[in-house]
Design a protein around this motif. Structure first.
Motif, PDB file in Angstrom:
ATOM      1  N   VAL A 263      46.200 -14.519 -24.683  1.00 16.53           N
ATOM      2  CA  VAL A 263      47.231 -13.971 -25.561  1.00 16.53           C
ATOM      3  C   VAL A 263      46.687 -13.957 -26.989  1.00 16.53           C
ATOM      4  O   VAL A 263      46.481 -15.025 -27.581  1.00 16.53           O
ATOM      5  CB  VAL A 263      48.523 -14.808 -25.486  1.00 16.53           C
ATOM      6  N   PRO A 264      46.420 -12.788 -27.565  1.00 17.30           N
ATOM      7  CA  PRO A 264      45.949 -12.743 -28.950  1.00 17.30           C
ATOM      8  C   PRO A 264      46.966 -13.374 -29.896  1.00 17.30           C
ATOM      9  O   PRO A 264      48.164 -13.079 -29.834  1.00 17.30           O
ATOM     10  CB  PRO A 264      45.796 -11.243 -29.233  1.00 17.30           C
ATOM     11  N   GLY A 265      46.500 -14.294 -30.723  1.00 20.15           N
ATOM     12  CA  GLY A 265      47.375 -14.951 -31.677  1.00 20.15           C
ATOM     13  C   GLY A 265      47.966 -16.247 -31.189  1.00 20.15           C
ATOM     14  O   GLY A 265      48.796 -16.855 -31.886  1.00 20.15           O
ATOM     15  N   ALA A 266      47.563 -16.705 -29.974  1.00 17.78           N
ATOM     16  CA  ALA A 266      48.129 -17.953 -29.455  1.00 17.78           C
ATOM     17  C   ALA A 266      47.181 -18.568 -28.428  1.00 17.78           C
ATOM     18  O   ALA A 266      46.311 -17.890 -27.868  1.00 17.78           O
ATOM     19  CB  ALA A 266      49.492 -17.714 -28.811  1.00 17.78           C
ATOM     20  N   LEU A 267      47.354 -19.866 -28.220  1.00 14.48           N
ATOM     21  CA  LEU A 267      46.673 -20.591 -27.161  1.00 14.48           C
ATOM     22  C   LEU A 267      47.713 -21.017 -26.132  1.00 14.48           C
ATOM     23  O   LEU A 267      48.850 -21.366 -26.482  1.00 14.48           O
ATOM     24  CB  LEU A 267      45.963 -21.833 -27.705  1.00 14.48           C
ATOM     25  N   THR A 268      47.340 -21.014 -24.849  1.00 10.38           N
ATOM     26  CA  THR A 268      48.264 -21.427 -23.794  1.00 10.38           C
ATOM     27  C   THR A 268      47.596 -22.445 -22.881  1.00 10.38           C
ATOM     28  O   THR A 268      46.366 -22.500 -22.773  1.00 10.38           O
ATOM     29  CB  THR A 268      48.723 -20.230 -22.941  1.00 10.38           C
ATOM     30  N   ALA A 269      48.415 -23.255 -22.240  1.00 12.41           N
ATOM     31  CA  ALA A 269      47.945 -24.197 -21.230  1.00 12.41           C
ATOM     32  C   ALA A 269      49.064 -24.356 -20.207  1.00 12.41           C
ATOM     33  O   ALA A 269      50.239 -24.469 -20.567  1.00 12.41           O
ATOM     34  CB  ALA A 269      47.593 -25.552 -21.848  1.00 12.41           C
ATOM     35  N   VAL A 270      48.716 -24.338 -18.928  1.00  7.43           N
ATOM     36  CA  VAL A 270      49.701 -24.532 -17.859  1.00  7.43           C
ATOM     37  C   VAL A 270      49.199 -25.622 -16.918  1.00  7.43           C
ATOM     38  O   VAL A 270      47.990 -25.815 -16.758  1.00  7.43           O
ATOM     39  CB  VAL A 270      49.950 -23.236 -17.061  1.00  7.43           C
ATOM     40  N   ARG A 271      50.130 -26.306 -16.323  1.00  4.72           N
ATOM     41  CA  ARG A 271      49.826 -27.299 -15.300  1.00  4.72           C
ATOM     42  C   ARG A 271      50.884 -27.185 -14.209  1.00  4.72           C
ATOM     43  O   ARG A 271      52.056 -26.937 -14.483  1.00  4.72           O
ATOM     44  CB  ARG A 271      49.825 -28.725 -15.866  1.00  4.72           C
ATOM     45  N   TYR A 272      50.430 -27.366 -12.978  1.00  2.00           N
ATOM     46  CA  TYR A 272      51.363 -27.332 -11.849  1.00  2.00           C
ATOM     47  C   TYR A 272      50.927 -28.380 -10.837  1.00  2.00           C
ATOM     48  O   TYR A 272      49.737 -28.562 -10.584  1.00  2.00           O
ATOM     49  CB  TYR A 272      51.380 -25.949 -11.188  1.00  2.00           C
TER      50      TYR A 272
ATOM     51  N   THR B 274      53.335 -37.922 -30.086  1.00  2.00           N
ATOM     52  CA  THR B 274      52.162 -38.775 -30.313  1.00  2.00           C
ATOM     53  C   THR B 274      50.928 -38.294 -29.555  1.00  2.00           C
ATOM     54  O   THR B 274      49.888 -38.938 -29.620  1.00  2.00           O
ATOM     55  CB  THR B 274      52.480 -40.215 -29.897  1.00  2.00           C
ATOM     56  N   GLY B 275      51.058 -37.187 -28.814  1.00  2.00           N
ATOM     57  CA  GLY B 275      49.949 -36.729 -27.984  1.00  2.00           C
ATOM     58  C   GLY B 275      48.849 -36.081 -28.788  1.00  2.00           C
ATOM     59  O   GLY B 275      48.973 -35.837 -29.994  1.00  2.00           O
ATOM     60  N   PRO B 276      47.748 -35.765 -28.124  1.00  2.00           N
ATOM     61  CA  PRO B 276      46.589 -35.176 -28.808  1.00  2.00           C
ATOM     62  C   PRO B 276      46.892 -33.773 -29.314  1.00  2.00           C
ATOM     63  O   PRO B 276      47.787 -33.077 -28.809  1.00  2.00           O
ATOM     64  CB  PRO B 276      45.507 -35.163 -27.725  1.00  2.00           C
ATOM     65  N   ALA B 277      46.127 -33.362 -30.316  1.00  2.00           N
ATOM     66  CA  ALA B 277      46.306 -32.024 -30.879  1.00  2.00           C
ATOM     67  C   ALA B 277      45.789 -30.951 -29.936  1.00  2.00           C
ATOM     68  O   ALA B 277      46.347 -29.851 -29.879  1.00  2.00           O
ATOM     69  CB  ALA B 277      45.590 -31.933 -32.233  1.00  2.00           C
ATOM     70  N   ASP B 278      44.739 -31.259 -29.189  1.00  2.00           N
ATOM     71  CA  ASP B 278      44.179 -30.283 -28.255  1.00  2.00           C
ATOM     72  C   ASP B 278      45.205 -29.959 -27.176  1.00  2.00           C
ATOM     73  O   ASP B 278      45.772 -30.862 -26.541  1.00  2.00           O
ATOM     74  CB  ASP B 278      42.907 -30.834 -27.619  1.00  2.00           C
TER      75      ASP B 278
ATOM     76  N   SER C 215      45.018 -28.482 -24.134  1.00  2.00           N
ATOM     77  CA  SER C 215      44.679 -28.846 -22.764  1.00  2.00           C
ATOM     78  C   SER C 215      44.769 -30.357 -22.561  1.00  2.00           C
ATOM     79  O   SER C 215      45.266 -30.833 -21.532  1.00  2.00           O
ATOM     80  CB  SER C 215      43.270 -28.346 -22.429  1.00  2.00           C
ATOM     81  N   ALA C 216      44.293 -31.118 -23.548  1.00  2.00           N
ATOM     82  CA  ALA C 216      44.374 -32.576 -23.445  1.00  2.00           C
ATOM     83  C   ALA C 216      45.826 -33.044 -23.446  1.00  2.00           C
ATOM     84  O   ALA C 216      46.182 -34.000 -22.738  1.00  2.00           O
ATOM     85  CB  ALA C 216      43.610 -33.226 -24.603  1.00  2.00           C
ATOM     86  N   LEU C 217      46.674 -32.372 -24.208  1.00  2.00           N
ATOM     87  CA  LEU C 217      48.090 -32.728 -24.226  1.00  2.00           C
ATOM     88  C   LEU C 217      48.724 -32.460 -22.866  1.00  2.00           C
ATOM     89  O   LEU C 217      49.506 -33.287 -22.359  1.00  2.00           O
ATOM     90  CB  LEU C 217      48.810 -31.927 -25.310  1.00  2.00           C
ATOM     91  N   ALA C 218      48.399 -31.333 -22.246  1.00  2.00           N
ATOM     92  CA  ALA C 218      48.942 -31.025 -20.926  1.00  2.00           C
ATOM     93  C   ALA C 218      48.513 -32.066 -19.892  1.00  2.00           C
ATOM     94  O   ALA C 218      49.316 -32.523 -19.074  1.00  2.00           O
ATOM     95  CB  ALA C 218      48.497 -29.627 -20.498  1.00  2.00           C
ATOM     96  N   ASP C 219      47.239 -32.451 -19.935  1.00  2.00           N
ATOM     97  CA  ASP C 219      46.759 -33.487 -19.015  1.00  2.00           C
ATOM     98  C   ASP C 219      47.485 -34.801 -19.235  1.00  2.00           C
ATOM     99  O   ASP C 219      47.866 -35.497 -18.282  1.00  2.00           O
ATOM    100  CB  ASP C 219      45.254 -33.687 -19.187  1.00  2.00           C
ATOM    101  N   LEU C 220      47.665 -35.167 -20.492  1.00  2.00           N
ATOM    102  CA  LEU C 220      48.334 -36.431 -20.812  1.00  2.00           C
ATOM    103  C   LEU C 220      49.755 -36.449 -20.258  1.00  2.00           C
ATOM    104  O   LEU C 220      50.196 -37.443 -19.660  1.00  2.00           O
ATOM    105  CB  LEU C 220      48.363 -36.641 -22.323  1.00  2.00           C
ATOM    106  N   LEU C 221      50.490 -35.366 -20.437  1.00  2.00           N
ATOM    107  CA  LEU C 221      51.879 -35.335 -19.984  1.00  2.00           C
ATOM    108  C   LEU C 221      51.977 -35.473 -18.471  1.00  2.00           C
ATOM    109  O   LEU C 221      52.882 -36.126 -17.958  1.00  2.00           O
ATOM    110  CB  LEU C 221      52.549 -34.036 -20.445  1.00  2.00           C
ATOM    111  N   PHE C 222      51.044 -34.888 -17.742  1.00  2.00           N
ATOM    112  CA  PHE C 222      51.063 -35.037 -16.286  1.00  2.00           C
ATOM    113  C   PHE C 222      50.585 -36.419 -15.859  1.00  2.00           C
ATOM    114  O   PHE C 222      51.106 -37.008 -14.920  1.00  2.00           O
ATOM    115  CB  PHE C 222      50.198 -33.954 -15.642  1.00  2.00           C
ATOM    116  N   ASP C 223      49.590 -36.962 -16.538  1.00  2.00           N
ATOM    117  CA  ASP C 223      49.043 -38.262 -16.158  1.00  2.00           C
ATOM    118  C   ASP C 223      50.020 -39.398 -16.420  1.00  2.00           C
ATOM    119  O   ASP C 223      49.936 -40.454 -15.775  1.00  2.00           O
ATOM    120  CB  ASP C 223      47.738 -38.537 -16.908  1.00  2.00           C
TER     121      ASP C 223
END
Length: 558
Positions: A336-345, A523-527, A529-537
């Motif tokens: 998506v131009p103008g944004a970053l995305t991350a998904v987890r399932y 309090t999660g990381p700025a990155d 992808s790392a934030l998505a991993d943290l929320l699932f972990d």
């Protein structure tokens, strides 16, 4: 061996012993013994040698040598009794048994022992006496021991049957085979479970921790192995000695030779007249398992086979539904131009069917992007099918240029027309990545969560409507639409959409779970992808009781 320091049973005494026993010993004539479990040495004083009809020069301190004087069935009983005493923490133990004299006759004998234990409770020494026993008293005591052994086997049946009734997966069946109160009480050094797959046998269980399984991972039904033979002939295969392993199964012997295995039994698992697998138990006792243990195993074989077949069928259906569900979800998330995305399932844990969670990222004209996340009611293939239909319908409606409220209303009407009793919750957010404007529509789903550029987080209170499929029921009464809530996504700010599987936990208040998630995002990381991993972990039970879907979008900026 199943129990450290417990001598295995052995074959009966050879026929060429000198026939000169001393049968003139008085009742209660006794001697002493001292068994060093750490060194594996059993010392007998001269009087004890006499009771056991041994000559001073023919006994070297090896406990296994004594079992040559004891009938096999009684040696097996003593081995099991000694093993239970070592494990249970008891300090005193007694037993009656018969000793074979040099002329082949049997003498009733009684042993009484005290177990010395270290501060951790580990038995390291056994000191006691052995004496000539009165026949009537010994026979009565032996019958009591036999009753106790039968009670133990009854306990094995009850425990195993109860566990099999609850087994919902192949892993559950494997746990039953390892359970110390189920088949584990038979003191096998290894339990081997194989299942039939396309003319081959695949091993699933490999015995207890530290026990090496002397079979190959895959074997054919035609191969000369005992498990293959049991399945071909549909009857148990009993191997009573190491010699029988060596001569009867030479291809298997190199794997057996270095192991503390003296015997084994393999029997087929047959369900609905079809062999679906085989179970093997290896023992450190010569002679394999006694008659009652073999009868017990054969009786349990039917229950094990039915549970295994049910678990395998369930897992096949689960895998099919999982494949269907994965096919319904996006294969990839577009850039998506103008944004970053991350998904987890993450799908529900094994033991439950699949669910209807979905997510999607839809690039739109004019620098806009549509974000959808939702959950169809239920955990089965029907839910997965409905999920796929709703996802594609929303994609089509938004691609046609319909605004968020109209897209959800049409999706709700479609779900109603599918002639299903399912409903679905959904949140749809349209983001203008140029100006940052948000247009949010919610159908009974969770609110979006916003993390600002300075790290502060807040739930965006989006006005909601009824779940999809329910709102269409009111179309004839003037209709119930989906109100649009507007907001702003600034540069560098992050929007989070998720399904309830990420926050709902049995016994936990939903408000507390939502606050926990908000704090984790803050309090999660700025990155991203790392934030998505943290929320699932941080979810307590990985692959827990419900599906979980998470969608993150961050607008470009400082």
């Amino acid at each position: 061996m199943a129990d450290r320091g417990v001598p295995p049973a052995a074959a009966p005494a050879p026929d060429d012993w000198p026939a000169r026993p001393d049968r003139s010993l008085a009742l209660n004539h006794m001697g002493g013994f001292d068994w060093d479990l750490d060194r594996g040495v059993l010392h007998l004083d001269p009087a004890a040698l006499t009771v056991l009809d041994l000559r001073p020069g023919e006994y070297t301190g090896d406990p296994a040598a004594l079992t040559r004087r004891i009938p096999h069935a009684e040696a097996a009983r003593l081995t099991a009794l000694a093993g239970r005493a070592l494990r249970s923490g008891t300090v005193r133990q007694g037993a009656y048994f018969r000793v074979r004299l040099r002329d082949g006759t049997l003498r009733w004998t009684h042993a009484q022992a005290h177990l010395g234990r270290d501060p951790e409770g580990r038995a390291h020494r056994v000191i006691g006496i052995v004496r000539v026993a009165e026949r009537e008293l010994a026979q009565a005591a032996a019958r009591t021991d036999l009753t106790e052994a039968r009670r133990r086997l009854t306990g094995v049946v009850a425990r195993t049957t109860a566990l099999l009734a609850r087994a919902a997966s192949v892993e559950d069946v494997l746990d039953i085979l390892r359970d110390p109160e189920a088949l584990g009480r038979l003191n096998a050094v290894s339990v081997i479970l194989g299942v039939v797959e396309g003319g081959r046998i695949r091993l699933l269980a490999e015995g207890y921790p530290g026990a090496h399984v002397p079979d190959l991972r895959y074997t054919r039904l035609a191969d000369p192995y005992p498990m293959s033979e049991a399945l071909r002939d549909r009857r148990p295969v009993l191997i009573t000695s190491r010699t029988a392993f060596r001569t009867g199964y030479p291809l298997l012997w190199p794997y057996i030779e270095a192991l503390p295995v003296e015997s084994g039994i393999y029997f087929p698992l047959i369900a609905q007249a079809t062999p679906i697998g085989a179970l093997g138990l290896l023992s450190s006792r010569p002679g394999a398992f006694d008659d009652e243990e073999r009868t017990l195993l054969l009786a349990l074989g039917s229950g094990i086979a039915q549970s295994l077949q049910r678990a395998m069928l369930y897992e096949q259906r689960h895998d099919l539904a999982m494949g269907l569900q994965q096919a319904m979800l996006p294969r990839r998330i577009p850039e998506v131009p103008g944004a970053l995305t991350a998904v987890r399932y993450r799908s529900a844990r094994l033991g439950r069917s699949v669910g209807g969670d979905w997510y999607d990222v839809l690039p739109l004209p004019g620098g806009r992007v549509g974000l959808t996340i939702g959950d169809v009611q239920g955990h089965d293939t029907d839910a997965a099918v409905v999920m796929g239909q709703l996802r594609m319908a929303l994609w089509a409606y938004t691609a046609e240029g319909h605004p968020p409220a109209t897209a959800l209303a049409r999706a709700s009407a479609l779900l109603r027309e599918l002639d299903t009793d399912r409903f679905a919750t959904c949140t749809y957010v349209e983001v203008d990545l140029i100006g940052g404007e948000l247009r949010m529509v919610r159908a009974g789903h969770l609110d979006p969560l916003l993390r600002r550029a300075d790290g502060q987080c807040e739930w965006l209170a989006a006005e909601g409507g009824l779940p999809l499929g329910l709102s269409a029921e009111f179309a004839g009464h003037g209709g119930i639409g989906y109100p649009v809530t507007t907001g702003l996504l600034g540069p560098g700010e992050t929007l989070l959409l998720c399904t309830d599987g990420l926050v709902e936990r049995p016994g936990t208040d939903l408000g507390e779970s939502l606050e926990t998630l908000r704090e984790a995002v803050r309090t999660g990381p700025a990155d991203l992808s790392a934030l998505a991993d943290l929320l699932f972990d941080t979810v307590e039970e990985p692959g827990g009781g419900d599906d979980m879907a998470l969608l993150l979008l961050r607008r470009d900026g400082p």
